[in-house]
Enzyme design. Structure first.
Site, PDB file in Angstrom:
ATOM      1  N   LYS A  49       5.074  -8.195  -5.764  1.00  0.00           N
ATOM      2  CA  LYS A  49       4.178  -8.224  -4.595  1.00  0.00           C
ATOM      3  C   LYS A  49       2.903  -8.983  -4.938  1.00  0.00           C
ATOM      4  O   LYS A  49       2.592  -9.198  -6.120  1.00  0.00           O
ATOM      5  CB  LYS A  49       3.855  -6.789  -4.174  1.00  0.00           C
ATOM      6  CG  LYS A  49       3.261  -5.945  -5.300  1.00  0.00           C
ATOM      7  CD  LYS A  49       3.160  -4.475  -4.916  1.00  0.00           C
ATOM      8  CE  LYS A  49       2.588  -3.664  -6.061  1.00  0.00           C
ATOM      9  NZ  LYS A  49       2.432  -2.243  -5.712  1.00  0.00           N
ATOM     10  N   ARG A 141       0.548   8.597   0.782  1.00  0.00           N
ATOM     11  CA  ARG A 141       0.346   7.244   1.301  1.00  0.00           C
ATOM     12  C   ARG A 141       1.482   6.888   2.247  1.00  0.00           C
ATOM     13  O   ARG A 141       1.252   6.509   3.382  1.00  0.00           O
ATOM     14  CB  ARG A 141       0.248   6.255   0.130  1.00  0.00           C
ATOM     15  CG  ARG A 141      -0.033   4.822   0.547  1.00  0.00           C
ATOM     16  CD  ARG A 141      -0.368   3.926  -0.639  1.00  0.00           C
ATOM     17  NE  ARG A 141       0.784   3.635  -1.495  1.00  0.00           N
ATOM     18  CZ  ARG A 141       0.741   2.796  -2.542  1.00  0.00           C
ATOM     19  NH1 ARG A 141      -0.391   2.172  -2.848  1.00  0.00           N
ATOM     20  NH2 ARG A 141       1.817   2.591  -3.283  1.00  0.00           N
ATOM     21  N   HIS A 168       6.377   7.634  -5.595  1.00  0.00           N
ATOM     22  CA  HIS A 168       5.356   6.866  -6.316  1.00  0.00           C
ATOM     23  C   HIS A 168       4.332   7.822  -6.919  1.00  0.00           C
ATOM     24  O   HIS A 168       3.841   8.722  -6.236  1.00  0.00           O
ATOM     25  CB  HIS A 168       4.675   5.885  -5.357  1.00  0.00           C
ATOM     26  CG  HIS A 168       3.778   4.888  -6.025  1.00  0.00           C
ATOM     27  ND1 HIS A 168       4.184   4.101  -7.089  1.00  0.00           N
ATOM     28  CD2 HIS A 168       2.499   4.525  -5.782  1.00  0.00           C
ATOM     29  CE1 HIS A 168       3.180   3.310  -7.455  1.00  0.00           C
ATOM     30  NE2 HIS A 168       2.146   3.552  -6.681  1.00  0.00           N
ATOM     31  N   ARG A 220       9.861   0.867 -11.928  1.00  0.00           N
ATOM     32  CA  ARG A 220       9.104  -0.186 -11.239  1.00  0.00           C
ATOM     33  C   ARG A 220       7.768  -0.505 -11.922  1.00  0.00           C
ATOM     34  O   ARG A 220       6.721  -0.449 -11.285  1.00  0.00           O
ATOM     35  CB  ARG A 220       8.804   0.234  -9.791  1.00  0.00           C
ATOM     36  CG  ARG A 220      10.002   0.655  -8.948  1.00  0.00           C
ATOM     37  CD  ARG A 220       9.577   0.896  -7.499  1.00  0.00           C
ATOM     38  NE  ARG A 220       8.451   1.813  -7.386  1.00  0.00           N
ATOM     39  CZ  ARG A 220       8.552   3.139  -7.306  1.00  0.00           C
ATOM     40  NH1 ARG A 220       9.740   3.727  -7.316  1.00  0.00           N
ATOM     41  NH2 ARG A 220       7.464   3.882  -7.229  1.00  0.00           N
ATOM     42  N   TYR A 263     -27.592 -21.195  -9.015  1.00  0.00           N
ATOM     43  CA  TYR A 263     -28.303 -20.505  -7.935  1.00  0.00           C
ATOM     44  C   TYR A 263     -29.234 -19.411  -8.451  1.00  0.00           C
ATOM     45  O   TYR A 263     -28.867 -18.649  -9.343  1.00  0.00           O
ATOM     46  CB  TYR A 263     -27.300 -19.843  -6.981  1.00  0.00           C
ATOM     47  CG  TYR A 263     -26.499 -20.808  -6.158  1.00  0.00           C
ATOM     48  CD1 TYR A 263     -27.107 -21.642  -5.232  1.00  0.00           C
ATOM     49  CD2 TYR A 263     -25.114 -20.866  -6.279  1.00  0.00           C
ATOM     50  CE1 TYR A 263     -26.356 -22.522  -4.456  1.00  0.00           C
ATOM     51  CE2 TYR A 263     -24.356 -21.732  -5.509  1.00  0.00           C
ATOM     52  CZ  TYR A 263     -24.981 -22.561  -4.596  1.00  0.00           C
ATOM     53  OH  TYR A 263     -24.236 -23.418  -3.837  1.00  0.00           O
ATOM     54  N   CYS A 310     -20.522 -19.843  -9.108  1.00  0.00           N
ATOM     55  CA  CYS A 310     -20.587 -20.371  -7.741  1.00  0.00           C
ATOM     56  C   CYS A 310     -19.224 -20.217  -7.045  1.00  0.00           C
ATOM     57  O   CYS A 310     -18.266 -19.743  -7.638  1.00  0.00           O
ATOM     58  CB  CYS A 310     -20.971 -21.844  -7.762  1.00  0.00           C
ATOM     59  SG  CYS A 310     -22.460 -22.217  -8.720  1.00  0.00           S
ATOM     60  N   MET A 311     -19.160 -20.650  -5.802  1.00  0.00           N
ATOM     61  CA  MET A 311     -17.921 -20.526  -5.034  1.00  0.00           C
ATOM     62  C   MET A 311     -16.767 -21.301  -5.675  1.00  0.00           C
ATOM     63  O   MET A 311     -15.641 -20.802  -5.758  1.00  0.00           O
ATOM     64  CB  MET A 311     -18.140 -21.039  -3.605  1.00  0.00           C
ATOM     65  CG  MET A 311     -16.928 -20.879  -2.707  1.00  0.00           C
ATOM     66  SD  MET A 311     -17.153 -21.631  -1.082  1.00  0.00           S
ATOM     67  CE  MET A 311     -18.450 -20.615  -0.393  1.00  0.00           C
ATOM     68  N   ASP A 312     -17.066 -22.521  -6.138  1.00  0.00           N
ATOM     69  CA  ASP A 312     -16.007 -23.417  -6.600  1.00  0.00           C
ATOM     70  C   ASP A 312     -16.186 -23.866  -8.042  1.00  0.00           C
ATOM     71  O   ASP A 312     -15.369 -24.645  -8.547  1.00  0.00           O
ATOM     72  CB  ASP A 312     -15.990 -24.689  -5.728  1.00  0.00           C
ATOM     73  CG  ASP A 312     -16.195 -24.373  -4.262  1.00  0.00           C
ATOM     74  OD1 ASP A 312     -15.326 -23.696  -3.700  1.00  0.00           O
ATOM     75  OD2 ASP A 312     -17.243 -24.754  -3.708  1.00  0.00           O
TER      76      ASP A 312
HETATM   77  C1  LIG Z   1       2.546  -1.612  -6.895  1.00  0.00           C
HETATM   78  C2  LIG Z   1       3.612  -0.570  -7.002  1.00  0.00           C
HETATM   79  C3  LIG Z   1       4.254  -0.353  -8.222  1.00  0.00           C
HETATM   80  C4  LIG Z   1       3.796  -0.956  -9.530  1.00  0.00           C
HETATM   81  O1  LIG Z   1       2.633  -0.321  -9.962  1.00  0.00           O
HETATM   82  P1  LIG Z   1       1.939  -0.681 -11.368  1.00  0.00           P
HETATM   83  O2  LIG Z   1       0.778   0.237 -11.442  1.00  0.00           O
HETATM   84  O3  LIG Z   1       1.524  -2.107 -11.287  1.00  0.00           O
HETATM   85  O4  LIG Z   1       2.947  -0.433 -12.428  1.00  0.00           O
HETATM   86  C5  LIG Z   1       5.339   0.520  -8.230  1.00  0.00           C
HETATM   87  N1  LIG Z   1       5.728   1.146  -7.107  1.00  0.00           N
HETATM   88  C6  LIG Z   1       5.106   0.976  -5.917  1.00  0.00           C
HETATM   89  C7  LIG Z   1       5.586   1.713  -4.719  1.00  0.00           C
HETATM   90  C8  LIG Z   1       4.022   0.131  -5.823  1.00  0.00           C
HETATM   91  O5  LIG Z   1       3.388  -0.031  -4.655  1.00  0.00           O
END
Ligand SMILES: *Cc1c(COP(=O)(O)O)cnc(C)c1O
Length: 367
Positions: A49, A141, A168, A220, A263, A310-312
């Site tokens: 993601k 969540r 999670h 995950r 700046y 700065c920005m860039d």
């Molecule tokens: C982002 C996410 C993960 C990974 O989490 P980390 O802290 O980067 O290991 C796993 N499961 C879900 C549902 C997530 O949203």
């Protein structure tokens, strides 16, 4: 998508190069994935993601698909799911947040695994969909609370669309793991009431601190796959940062003792300085809050960033070094400055620094 060289047709724009590039080490990524899968005792559902935590979705998805330890790729939103599906990597794609009702049939046609938390969602799935039951064991969540999750999971199983179930952890990256154990116990109680399926729970914190968990089919780990772990878990596995961020020197000049730089005139040169201007700024995700703390690596030496970011652009003290416009400096990388340090300078966390990297930065894989 990262800004890249425009391709193709007659009269196309000249190939203007990016001023910064994020390089993903394939070998570091593959080694991390093998180590994490080994510790979890199961294959990985690798989170890609947020543009693969800023590394570049295409770059990471393609590299990860070469790993025997990766079962599939997890994304946050349908557009990411569509982008991964389009790569045709032959790996399942799992969506982690709820699609709208209109998006469900499109995702099902793409083969994307769909998260389900309610009976209404279970009924609305097309018959060829594949669902992962989302169980809320305490994060509060997303997902069905354990009492409802069993009914939703049974309905999905009756309909022949139940492939997996997941939860999670909210505190698995902390020292005190009591709540994580409680969440896992709640998840197991739900699984005990359902037919066998592909269960997954651990994020990176879970994999590192708990190792293999009974009954799980996948894990995950996100940030840990990219090489970062909470400080109290350093040394559990030999993980390496995957990304090197480089930026280009665009200008080099002399600044006299007593003059200020950037700046607000926050920084005054204490003596005559040779100063390089670098083509990376807070619009690219380099934290503005790191002003007066940040350093970068120039020709192997750690050098301070001078004055406001700065920005860039930002300016660096390159006194005594023969630096020229066009040369690349290292903003962070495995050898010296790491993202954890940059995050601390910017009063933030590695997740925010990495995912904040902007579209002007090129992404590429290196061995
Ligand atoms: C982002 C996410 C993960 C990974 O989490 P980390 O802290 O980067 O290991 C796993 N499961 C879900 C549902 C997530 O949203």
């Amino acid at each position: 998508m990262p800004a890249s060289v425009p391709k193709g047709e007659e009269g196309a724009a000249p190939p203007f190069a990016a001023r910064a590039r994020a390089l993903t080490s394939r070998s570091a990524l593959l080694d991390n994935l093998a180590a994490l899968s080994g510790r979890a005792g199961v294959p990985l559902l690798l989170p890609v993601k947020a543009d693969a935590y800023g590394h570049g979705l295409d770059v990471v998805a393609r590299a990860a698909a070469a790993s025997p330890h990766v079962w599939g790729l997890a994304v946050a939103v349908p557009r990411e799911a569509q982008a991964v599906a389009a790569l045709e990597l032959g790996r399942p794609v799992v969506l982690l947040t709820p699609p709208t009702p209109q998006e469900v049939p499109v995702l099902a046609d793409l083969g994307v695994r769909i998260p389900v938390a309610t009976l209404a969602e279970a009924e609305a799935l097309p018959p060829h969909a594949r669902a992962h039951l989302k169980v809320d064991t305490g994060m509060n969540r997303l997902g069905a609370r354990p009492a409802e999750a069993v009914a939703v999971g049974r309905r999905l199983a009756e309909r022949g669309v139940l492939e997996g179930a997941y939860t999670h952890f909210a505190t698995s990256d902390e020292v005190d793991l009591r709540f994580t154990h409680e969440q896992f116990r709640r998840f197991q109680a739900v699984l005990a009431e359902l037919p066998p399926l592909l269960a997954h729970a651990s994020n990176g914190g879970g994999v590192l601190s708990l190792g293999a968990l009974p009954g799980m089919g996948l894990a995950r780990p996100g940030l840990a796959s990219y090489g970062f772990v909470p400080s109290h878990l350093h040394g559990v596995l030999p993980l390496r940062p995957v990304m090197t961020l480089q930026a280009q020197v665009t200008f080099v000049h002399d600044v006299h003792a007593g003059e200020t730089i950037s700046y607000g005139g926050l920084y005054t040169a204490p003596r005559d300085l040779r100063v390089a201007t670098v083509g990376l700024g807070y619009a690219d995700g380099y934290p503005r809050n790191a002003t007066l703390r940040a350093h970068v690596t120039v020709r192997g030496e750690r050098r301070p960033v001078l004055g406001r970011i700065c920005m860039d652009q930002f300016m660096v003290d390159v006194s005594g070094l023969d630096v020229h416009p066009g040369e690349w400096i290292e903003v962070w990388g495995p050898a010296d400055i790491n993202v954890s340090e940059v995050a601390a300078w910017g009063d933030t966390i590695e997740y925010e620094v990495l995912t904040g990297l902007g579209a002007r930065i090129d992404r590429a894989a290196v061995p």
